[in-house]
Design a protein around this motif. Structure first.
Motif, short mmCIF file in Angstrom:
data_model
loop_
_atom_site.label_atom_id
_atom_site.label_comp_id
_atom_site.label_asym_id
_atom_site.label_seq_id
_atom_site.Cartn_x
_atom_site.Cartn_y
_atom_site.Cartn_z
N TRP A 90 -12.54 2.40 0.47
CA TRP A 90 -11.85 1.17 0.09
C TRP A 90 -12.30 0.74 -1.30
O TRP A 90 -13.35 1.17 -1.79
N PRO A 91 -11.52 -0.09 -1.96
CA PRO A 91 -11.90 -0.55 -3.31
C PRO A 91 -13.29 -1.19 -3.37
O PRO A 91 -13.96 -1.11 -4.39
N ILE B 29 -11.83 7.64 4.09
CA ILE B 29 -11.22 6.94 2.97
C ILE B 29 -12.27 6.01 2.38
O ILE B 29 -13.23 5.63 3.06
N PHE C 150 0.87 -1.18 0.00
CA PHE C 150 0.00 0.00 0.00
C PHE C 150 0.90 1.22 0.00
O PHE C 150 1.60 1.48 0.97
N GLU D 80 -16.67 2.94 3.36
CA GLU D 80 -16.00 4.14 3.87
C GLU D 80 -15.54 3.91 5.29
O GLU D 80 -16.22 3.26 6.08
N HIS E 190 -11.43 10.12 0.55
CA HIS E 190 -12.75 10.43 0.00
C HIS E 190 -12.63 11.70 -0.85
O HIS E 190 -12.01 12.69 -0.43
N GLU F 287 -5.11 8.33 -3.05
CA GLU F 287 -6.22 7.95 -3.94
C GLU F 287 -7.42 7.44 -3.13
O GLU F 287 -8.57 7.63 -3.52
N ALA F 288 -7.16 6.83 -1.98
CA ALA F 288 -8.24 6.29 -1.15
C ALA F 288 -8.99 7.38 -0.38
O ALA F 288 -10.10 7.15 0.08
N ASP G 91 -1.45 5.29 -3.17
CA ASP G 91 -2.68 4.53 -2.92
C ASP G 91 -3.48 5.19 -1.80
O ASP G 91 -4.70 5.28 -1.86
N MET G 92 -2.77 5.64 -0.76
CA MET G 92 -3.44 6.28 0.37
C MET G 92 -4.13 7.57 -0.09
O MET G 92 -5.28 7.81 0.26
#
Length: 176
Positions: free
Chosen positions: A43-44, A41, A4, A48, A14, A11-12, A8-9
């Motif tokens: 998740w995929p 955040i 991770f 939330e 909100h 992008e996660a 990635d963080m």
């Protein structure tokens, strides 16, 4: 297994919280203030979570930030508990207002009943006098109509009182 990354963080975060998140990090790195922010955040899988991030910029010998160090905590449970508590407090305040309204309706009904009872007594006396000396049939008809209206108002007051009366409370256990 994929690692991770910082990207990635980011992008996660909100979409509605990204700007505020970015500004907090920029403020920490430029002014060397401590970082303290709460944000969501995604998740995929679309779920939330609420995150609390605390940290500070690590500076080099020239007082330039080289990295951020800190901790991120999942505070979703705390946020949900707080929202639930606020919702329950709002419901409790609403129940309090309803209780006050019930007391006010009861007092209102009591105040209305007094003059209605007196008016009803006067009409009954007038009916007795009219029956004893039936001078005009119209007077008897008007007395009967007035009496019917008083009975109608009394019934309305009874229904208001029963509506506003305290009923047995239902108990439920709430998780906080």
């Amino acid at each position: 297994e994929d690692a991770f990354t910082y990207e990635d963080m980011i992008e996660a975060v909100h979409p509605e919280d990204r700007r505020r998140h970015h500004e907090a990090i920029a403020r920490t790195t430029s002014s060397h203030n401590d970082l303290d922010i709460e944000y969501r955040i995604v998740w995929p899988d679309g779920s939330e979570r609420w995150i609390e991030m605390r940290g500070r910029a690590v500076l080099d010998i020239n007082s330039m930030p080289t990295r951020l160090t800190g901790v991120s905590l999942d505070i979703t449970g705390r946020k949900q508990a707080k929202e639930r508590q606020e919702r329950l407090q709002s419901e409790l305040a609403h129940v309090g207002r309803l209780n006050e309204m019930g007391q006010m309706v009861s007092a209102f009904a009591h105040e209305l009943n007094q003059p209605l009872a007196a008016a009803n007594n006067y009409l009954r006396a007038a009916t007795r006098y009219h029956d004893a000396d039936a001078a005009s049939p119209k007077v008897g008809e008007l007395i009967a109509k007035a009496d019917a209206q008083i009975v109608r108002v009394a019934d309305i007051i009874k229904r208001i009182r029963s509506f506003a009366a305290k009923s047995a409370a239902t108990e439920t256990t709430e998780e906080v």
